[in-house]
Design a protein around this motif. Structure first.
Motif, PDB file in Angstrom:
ATOM      1  N   GLY A 111      -4.270  16.115 -26.139  1.00 10.12           N
ATOM      2  CA  GLY A 111      -3.594  15.245 -27.087  1.00 10.12           C
ATOM      3  C   GLY A 111      -4.560  14.579 -28.045  1.00 10.12           C
ATOM      4  N   VAL A 112      -5.687  14.120 -27.526  1.00 12.72           N
ATOM      5  CA  VAL A 112      -6.687  13.474 -28.378  1.00 12.72           C
ATOM      6  C   VAL A 112      -7.293  14.496 -29.339  1.00 12.72           C
ATOM      7  N   GLU A 146     -12.092   7.891 -19.789  1.00 11.46           N
ATOM      8  CA  GLU A 146     -12.574   9.086 -20.455  1.00 11.46           C
ATOM      9  C   GLU A 146     -11.799   9.355 -21.740  1.00 11.46           C
ATOM     10  N   LEU A 147     -10.479   9.177 -21.693  1.00 12.04           N
ATOM     11  CA  LEU A 147      -9.678   9.391 -22.898  1.00 12.04           C
ATOM     12  C   LEU A 147      -9.990   8.340 -23.954  1.00 12.04           C
ATOM     13  N   ALA A 148     -10.172   7.086 -23.524  1.00 13.49           N
ATOM     14  CA  ALA A 148     -10.491   6.019 -24.481  1.00 13.49           C
ATOM     15  C   ALA A 148     -11.796   6.328 -25.203  1.00 13.49           C
ATOM     16  N   VAL A 152     -12.199   6.785 -29.231  1.00 14.26           N
ATOM     17  CA  VAL A 152     -13.154   5.963 -29.983  1.00 14.26           C
ATOM     18  C   VAL A 152     -14.129   6.834 -30.770  1.00 14.26           C
ATOM     19  N   ALA A 153     -14.468   7.992 -30.230  1.00 19.38           N
ATOM     20  CA  ALA A 153     -15.438   8.878 -30.890  1.00 19.38           C
ATOM     21  C   ALA A 153     -14.860   9.614 -32.096  1.00 19.38           C
ATOM     22  N   ALA A 154     -13.553   9.621 -32.241  1.00 15.55           N
ATOM     23  CA  ALA A 154     -12.911  10.334 -33.359  1.00 15.55           C
ATOM     24  C   ALA A 154     -12.808   9.401 -34.564  1.00 15.55           C
ATOM     25  N   ALA A 158      -7.884   5.220 -34.241  1.00 10.96           N
ATOM     26  CA  ALA A 158      -8.169   3.833 -33.866  1.00 10.96           C
ATOM     27  C   ALA A 158      -7.552   3.579 -32.492  1.00 10.96           C
ATOM     28  N   PHE A 159      -8.393   3.327 -31.508  1.00  7.57           N
ATOM     29  CA  PHE A 159      -7.878   3.051 -30.175  1.00  7.57           C
ATOM     30  C   PHE A 159      -7.276   1.658 -30.144  1.00  7.57           C
ATOM     31  N   ARG A 160      -6.000   1.573 -29.759  1.00  5.54           N
ATOM     32  CA  ARG A 160      -5.316   0.280 -29.745  1.00  5.54           C
ATOM     33  C   ARG A 160      -5.142  -0.284 -28.343  1.00  5.54           C
ATOM     34  N   GLY A 161      -4.903   0.594 -27.358  1.00  8.54           N
ATOM     35  CA  GLY A 161      -4.708   0.032 -26.036  1.00  8.54           C
ATOM     36  C   GLY A 161      -3.983   0.970 -25.101  1.00  8.54           C
ATOM     37  N   ILE A 162      -3.276   0.385 -24.142  1.00  6.37           N
ATOM     38  CA  ILE A 162      -2.612   1.147 -23.094  1.00  6.37           C
ATOM     39  C   ILE A 162      -1.119   0.833 -23.087  1.00  6.37           C
ATOM     40  N   LEU A 163      -0.348   1.798 -22.625  1.00  5.14           N
ATOM     41  CA  LEU A 163       1.113   1.722 -22.723  1.00  5.14           C
ATOM     42  C   LEU A 163       1.711   2.311 -21.453  1.00  5.14           C
ATOM     43  N   SER A 164       2.818   1.729 -20.985  1.00  5.48           N
ATOM     44  CA  SER A 164       3.453   2.226 -19.765  1.00  5.48           C
ATOM     45  C   SER A 164       4.969   2.135 -19.857  1.00  5.48           C
ATOM     46  N   HIS A 165       5.622   2.846 -18.932  1.00 11.42           N
ATOM     47  CA  HIS A 165       7.084   2.814 -18.828  1.00 11.42           C
ATOM     48  C   HIS A 165       7.438   2.950 -17.355  1.00 11.42           C
TER      49      HIS A 165
END
Length: 266
Positions: A111-112, A146-148, A152-154, A158-165
């Motif tokens: 995805g990244v 690892e995904l963050a 960040v390297a791309a 812009a890395f904003r944070g984490i999300l859940s459901h």
């Protein structure tokens, strides 16, 4: 004979006054807790209701598909989260990515990679599995970090944070179980957030969703955003969970009984 009795059935009935009360009550909850409200629009799929949510103070909308995002962007909603992980179709986002805030969700390196290769300026969230076991990274497995780092390297992301459901709440039948699921979601998200903080990665937003958990939550400490959707109309599920009453429901279906027997109305 009233208007309802003259309607051809089945017909969907919307109690406008109750809808307005539901929308206002959730915005008041978010405001009181210092959180952003970003309603999930898959419940209503309505430009008019989406605009009303924004007018009341919502920070934007959440959607499930690129098609839904396009419809709301075209209607003037300029900040949208597509909450399912995207691993393809980024080219479909290009017409929407200029002059708007487009927020996507990832839970895999693929995805990244696809998001980075698109060249689009995207705000990215990592989805965390908090118990539904449908989408999201294992909160204990180090995948989020690892995904963050990959995000960040791309340069265009812009890395904003984490999300859940915490969708597992839909299966419970009493309020205390929903309270416990909501708190487990919150504490799991705090653990992942702190892991990223410790590694030097800023986590600007911690976003949680699901109407029953939001309404049952005992604490929102550390949560920056909620994404309930069902709250606009409500139905028998949150009633079963014990977080709302029958009179809170704004949407119903009018039907005509065409036959009956000892067991059923048809």
């Amino acid at each position: 004979m009233g208007v309802v009795e003259t309607l051809e059935t089945p017909a969907v009935l919307l109690d406008r006054a109750q809808l307005e009360r539901n929308l206002a009550a959730m915005q008041e909850l978010a405001d009181a807790q210092g959180m952003d409200l970003r309603p999930h629009a898959k419940t209503h799929k309505s430009v008019e209701i989406g605009r009303r949510q924004i007018a009341l103070g919502a920070s934007g909308l959440t959607v499930a598909t690129v098609g839904e995002a396009r419809a709301f962007f075209q209607a003037g909603i300029d900040s949208i989260t597509i909450s399912r992980p995207l691993v393809s179709g980024m080219e479909r986002l290009a017409p929407m990515a200029q002059g708007v805030e487009l927020r996507i969700v990832v839970d895999s390196p693929r995805g990244v990679e696809v998001a980075a290769a698109s060249g689009l300026a995207l705000r990215v969230f990592i989805k965390v599995d908090v118990g539904l076991h449908r989408c999201g990274v294992d909160p204990q497995g180090g995948e989020a970090l690892e995904l963050a780092r990959q995000v960040v390297a791309a340069p265009n992301l812009a890395f904003r944070g984490i999300l859940s459901h915490a969708g597992q709440v839909y299966a419970v039948e009493e309020r205390q179980a929903a309270v416990e699921i909501a708190e487990a979601e919150r504490t799991t998200m705090m653990e992942v957030r702190d892991e990223l903080f410790t590694a030097g990665i800023e986590v600007a937003e911690v976003s949680v969703g699901a109407t029953p958990t939001v309404l049952a939550a005992a604490s929102f400490e550390g949560i920056t955003e909620i994404r309930p959707g069902n709250y606009a109309f409500l139905d028998l599920l949150p009633i079963k969970v014990g977080v709302v009453a029958h009179e809170d429901v704004a949407l119903s279906v009018l039907a005509t009984v065409i036959s009956k027997n000892d067991e059923f109305f048809i």
